[in-house]
Design an enzyme around this catalytic site. Structure first.
Site, PDB file in Angstrom:
ATOM      1  N   ARG A  50      50.270 -95.491   4.320  1.00  0.00           N
ATOM      2  CA  ARG A  50      50.329 -94.317   3.458  1.00  0.00           C
ATOM      3  C   ARG A  50      51.725 -93.708   3.494  1.00  0.00           C
ATOM      4  NH1 ARG A  50      46.585 -90.157   7.013  1.00  0.00           N
ATOM      5  NH2 ARG A  50      48.007 -89.888   8.759  1.00  0.00           N
ATOM      6  N   ASP A  52      53.631 -89.824   2.824  1.00  0.00           N
ATOM      7  CA  ASP A  52      53.266 -88.420   2.824  1.00  0.00           C
ATOM      8  C   ASP A  52      53.659 -87.731   1.525  1.00  0.00           C
ATOM      9  OD1 ASP A  52      52.118 -88.306   5.436  1.00  0.00           O
ATOM     10  OD2 ASP A  52      54.137 -88.408   6.281  1.00  0.00           O
ATOM     11  N   TYR A 110      62.405 -98.776   5.172  1.00  0.00           N
ATOM     12  CA  TYR A 110      62.502 -97.433   4.600  1.00  0.00           C
ATOM     13  C   TYR A 110      63.966 -97.078   4.415  1.00  0.00           C
ATOM     14  CZ  TYR A 110      57.592 -96.158   5.415  1.00  0.00           C
ATOM     15  OH  TYR A 110      56.218 -96.084   5.378  1.00  0.00           O
ATOM     16  N   ARG A 198      61.436 -89.558   9.179  1.00  0.00           N
ATOM     17  CA  ARG A 198      61.976 -88.234   8.862  1.00  0.00           C
ATOM     18  C   ARG A 198      62.446 -87.506  10.119  1.00  0.00           C
ATOM     19  NH1 ARG A 198      57.338 -85.511   5.600  1.00  0.00           N
ATOM     20  NH2 ARG A 198      58.748 -83.716   5.725  1.00  0.00           N
TER      21      ARG A 198
END
Length: 247
Positions: A50, A52, A110, A198
């Site tokens: 998933r 966010d 990412y 993050r």
């Protein structure tokens, strides 16, 4: 018949990928389209993982099953005609019945985009508007300390019931050739926990601002304490770039 779907999305108007009650999500929009295609039968999609709220994807992957075989291009066109325009199915392929989009992942990539220059309201949902000159060389040195197999408890939520060990295979810091104020962090790993990227970026930015040193990454990892790392970076700059199932 099991299908693997590659799709991209602008996550700025969604409360994340995963379906939740009373909010708009990527999964829900795609499953609504498949419901119509399958003749009003519920079809569940299973993603590589998933993302966010506010996070984007360039090549997210998910598999789903249909009772009847549908020609690939027709299926792709049908889904794209029914989903919002900020989601797009790029590719669909048939896969074996035991394939799983999450459990068969070998590694993911990412990227995180940062603007060190003047605030840009047009890109506010797609690039973190740091708007401050950062020490790029020191952040690049810090990235290398994150590579390898480590306990990343300091960089994620501390309510997991599993271990926090993950492997980051490669990192990079790219400077835009046309605009040197635009930088991109790259992380390739076998798996990432919620908020991990993050939180790592937030720490790197603190290093770039001189609040921490690159070598501090070692102590932060060893502490296994979320409070030792930097403030979480906004979701706007984060993209799931690639999901790989082969070495």
């Amino acid at each position: 018949m099991r299908y693997l779907m590659t799709f991209s999305y602008d996550g700025s108007k969604y409360q994340g990928y995963q379906k939740q009650p009373n909010v708009r999500t990527i999964q829900e929009e795609i499953e609504k389209a498949l419901f119509k295609i399958a003749g009003n039968r519920t079809i569940s999609i299973h993603a590589s993982g998933r993302t966010d709220s506010g996070v984007h994807a360039l090549n997210q992957k998910a598999h789903f099953d249909l009772e009847n075989k549908i020609e690939i291009e027709r299926l792709k066109h049908s889904i794209n005609s029914l989903i919002p325009k900020d989601i797009f199915v790029k590719k669909i392929e048939e896969v074996c019945s035991d394939f799983h989009a999450r459990f068969d992942v070998i590694h993911k990539e990412y990227i995180y985009k940062v603007n060190m220059g003047e605030y840009n309201p047009i890109e506010k949902d797609y690039v973190y508007q740091c708007c401050e000159k950062l020490d790029v060389a020191e952040m690049d040195r810090a990235l290398k300390y994150l590579e390898g197999t480590h306990d990343f408890k300091s960089f994620t939520k501390n309510d997991l019931k599993e271990n926090y060990v993950r492997t980051i295979l490669r990192t990079n810091l790219l400077i835009n050739k046309k605009n040197h104020n635009m930088i991109t962090f790259v992380f390739v790993g076998t798996g990432f926990m919620r908020y991990q990227v993050r939180n790592m970026v937030g720490t790197l930015i603190e290093i770039g601002k001189g609040k921490k040193k690159s070598v501090d990454i070692i102590d932060i990892l060893n502490a296994k304490d979320r409070s030792k790392a930097g403030v979480i970076a906004p979701s706007s700059g984060l993209y799931l770039k690639n999901v790989n199932y082969n070495e």
